[in-house]
Write a protein that holds these residues in place. Sequence first.
Motif, PDB file in Angstrom:
ATOM      1  N   ASP A  49       0.856  -1.181   0.000  1.00 37.87           N
ATOM      2  CA  ASP A  49       0.000   0.000   0.000  1.00 37.87           C
ATOM      3  C   ASP A  49       0.895   1.234   0.000  1.00 37.87           C
ATOM      4  O   ASP A  49       1.795   1.352   0.842  1.00 37.87           O
ATOM      5  CB  ASP A  49      -0.905   0.004   1.227  1.00 37.87           C
ATOM      6  N   SER A  50       0.638   2.136  -0.936  1.00 36.15           N
ATOM      7  CA  SER A  50       1.494   3.310  -1.092  1.00 36.15           C
ATOM      8  C   SER A  50       0.690   4.598  -1.013  1.00 36.15           C
ATOM      9  O   SER A  50      -0.443   4.669  -1.498  1.00 36.15           O
ATOM     10  CB  SER A  50       2.228   3.269  -2.432  1.00 36.15           C
ATOM     11  N   ILE A  51       1.300   5.608  -0.417  1.00 37.39           N
ATOM     12  CA  ILE A  51       0.732   6.953  -0.388  1.00 37.39           C
ATOM     13  C   ILE A  51       1.671   7.859  -1.173  1.00 37.39           C
ATOM     14  O   ILE A  51       2.878   7.893  -0.924  1.00 37.39           O
ATOM     15  CB  ILE A  51       0.588   7.481   1.055  1.00 37.39           C
ATOM     16  N   LYS A  90       5.152   7.057   1.360  1.00 39.40           N
ATOM     17  CA  LYS A  90       4.922   6.056   2.399  1.00 39.40           C
ATOM     18  C   LYS A  90       4.563   4.724   1.754  1.00 39.40           C
ATOM     19  O   LYS A  90       3.691   4.668   0.884  1.00 39.40           O
ATOM     20  CB  LYS A  90       3.804   6.497   3.342  1.00 39.40           C
ATOM     21  N   ILE A  91       5.253   3.671   2.142  1.00 36.57           N
ATOM     22  CA  ILE A  91       4.988   2.324   1.632  1.00 36.57           C
ATOM     23  C   ILE A  91       4.786   1.390   2.819  1.00 36.57           C
ATOM     24  O   ILE A  91       5.612   1.353   3.735  1.00 36.57           O
ATOM     25  CB  ILE A  91       6.148   1.814   0.758  1.00 36.57           C
ATOM     26  N   THR A  92       3.678   0.649   2.796  1.00 31.81           N
ATOM     27  CA  THR A  92       3.408  -0.334   3.832  1.00 31.81           C
ATOM     28  C   THR A  92       3.393  -1.728   3.220  1.00 31.81           C
ATOM     29  O   THR A  92       2.670  -1.977   2.245  1.00 31.81           O
ATOM     30  CB  THR A  92       2.063  -0.070   4.526  1.00 31.81           C
ATOM     31  N   ILE A  93       4.209  -2.604   3.773  1.00 29.16           N
ATOM     32  CA  ILE A  93       4.322  -3.986   3.287  1.00 29.16           C
ATOM     33  C   ILE A  93       3.546  -4.893   4.226  1.00 29.16           C
ATOM     34  O   ILE A  93       3.747  -4.852   5.447  1.00 29.16           O
ATOM     35  CB  ILE A  93       5.800  -4.424   3.237  1.00 29.16           C
ATOM     36  N   GLY A  94       2.660  -5.700   3.660  1.00 28.93           N
ATOM     37  CA  GLY A  94       1.868  -6.617   4.467  1.00 28.93           C
ATOM     38  C   GLY A  94       2.305  -8.058   4.242  1.00 28.93           C
ATOM     39  O   GLY A  94       2.247  -8.566   3.125  1.00 28.93           O
ATOM     40  N   LEU A  95       2.777  -8.709   5.315  1.00 26.40           N
ATOM     41  CA  LEU A  95       3.176 -10.112   5.221  1.00 26.40           C
ATOM     42  C   LEU A  95       1.956 -11.022   5.330  1.00 26.40           C
ATOM     43  O   LEU A  95       0.881 -10.603   5.783  1.00 26.40           O
ATOM     44  CB  LEU A  95       4.188 -10.450   6.317  1.00 26.40           C
ATOM     45  N   ARG A  96       2.121 -12.278   4.958  1.00 26.40           N
ATOM     46  CA  ARG A  96       0.989 -13.187   4.949  1.00 26.40           C
ATOM     47  C   ARG A  96       0.430 -13.431   6.350  1.00 26.40           C
ATOM     48  O   ARG A  96      -0.760 -13.687   6.520  1.00 26.40           O
ATOM     49  CB  ARG A  96       1.385 -14.520   4.316  1.00 26.40           C
ATOM     50  N   ASN A  97       1.296 -13.348   7.363  1.00 27.39           N
ATOM     51  CA  ASN A  97       0.843 -13.579   8.738  1.00 27.39           C
ATOM     52  C   ASN A  97       0.079 -12.391   9.323  1.00 27.39           C
ATOM     53  O   ASN A  97      -0.308 -12.403  10.497  1.00 27.39           O
ATOM     54  CB  ASN A  97       2.028 -13.935   9.643  1.00 27.39           C
ATOM     55  N   GLY A  98      -0.134 -11.366   8.510  1.00 30.85           N
ATOM     56  CA  GLY A  98      -0.881 -10.202   8.952  1.00 30.85           C
ATOM     57  C   GLY A  98      -0.021  -9.063   9.453  1.00 30.85           C
ATOM     58  O   GLY A  98      -0.515  -7.946   9.662  1.00 30.85           O
TER      59      GLY A  98
END
Length: 332
Positions: A49-51, A90-98
């Motif tokens: 997710d990027s802003i 801003k970049i948010t990285i989401g792993l599979r474990n949440g």
Amino acid sequence: MIILKKHLLKFKLILVLLVILLPFFSIAKDTSIDENKLQLYFDSVVSIDSIIPENARTAKSLGTVRQGSGVIIDNKTILTIGYIVLEAKKITIGLRNGKKIPGRLYGYDHTSGFGIISPIINTELKSLKLGDSNKIGLDESLYILPSPFKGSGSVAKMVSRRPFAGWWEYYLDKPIYTLPTNQSWAGSPLINSNGEILGIGSLFVADAATPGIMTPGNMFVPINLLKPILKDLKKYGRRKTNIKPYIGLLSNENNGKVVVTRVSKDGPSDIAGIKANDIILSVNGNLVKNLKNFYKTMWATGDSGVSIKIGIQRNEKKINFNVKSIDRMDYF
């Protein structure tokens, strides 16, 4: 006779579609990959997710809130399609474990469209290997794997490898076209049954199988385009060789003509005086027939920084402009 011809044309179109889509009737029964392996492959896929700042050059065309997927290729590097993260603040990285972790743009390549990001904090990452995108069988089962937080994975088949010319000074010689469509294609890896990355999702296309035939599918950037530039992207954040000249034009093909739809503000063409609705007639004296021809002729002039003579038609008047090209990375 006219009615008969119409019926024959419809029959031919239906026959073509049946030949193209027949392999997908057995997708639900696909047994070429173990379910447990497939779940392990998903561990290497992340959400992104990027802003983007409102004053960024790509804010109007691509938006200020972007999302998609990416795939881990080593313990520090996540590969995605670049438009998701270009100019991101801003970049948010989401792993599979949440778990969600902050990321940063690591490298970007306008020529291929690839972008690489990395976590800002130390994180254990499980990677997938790079495969060989030149070795894909037409009957081979492929897998489109978006992050589970962005969409569902799907089985697909490659249906064509043909050139693609985009309106944003973008051209790929042999992208991978697949069927059926996955709605969460952006940044999703295309893998084989061995878990090797073959491409990265870039676009939805209406005619994946063949031009002019309605076969909705996806287009993937071949992974082999990454291999020669990966070291440069990691070290410098950009490619250091074969840097194509950029002139800041957005254009489309219209009735056999290349028409300028928009000129990038303060870009080379804007500075030279080219305007929207100008018709591109020539590059360095060579006639322009279509977008592919336009780009290839322009890029054959030399690397970024070279001056390019662009001939246009405006209101029935022919005008020549000398456009001083730049490296696109210096514009964004």
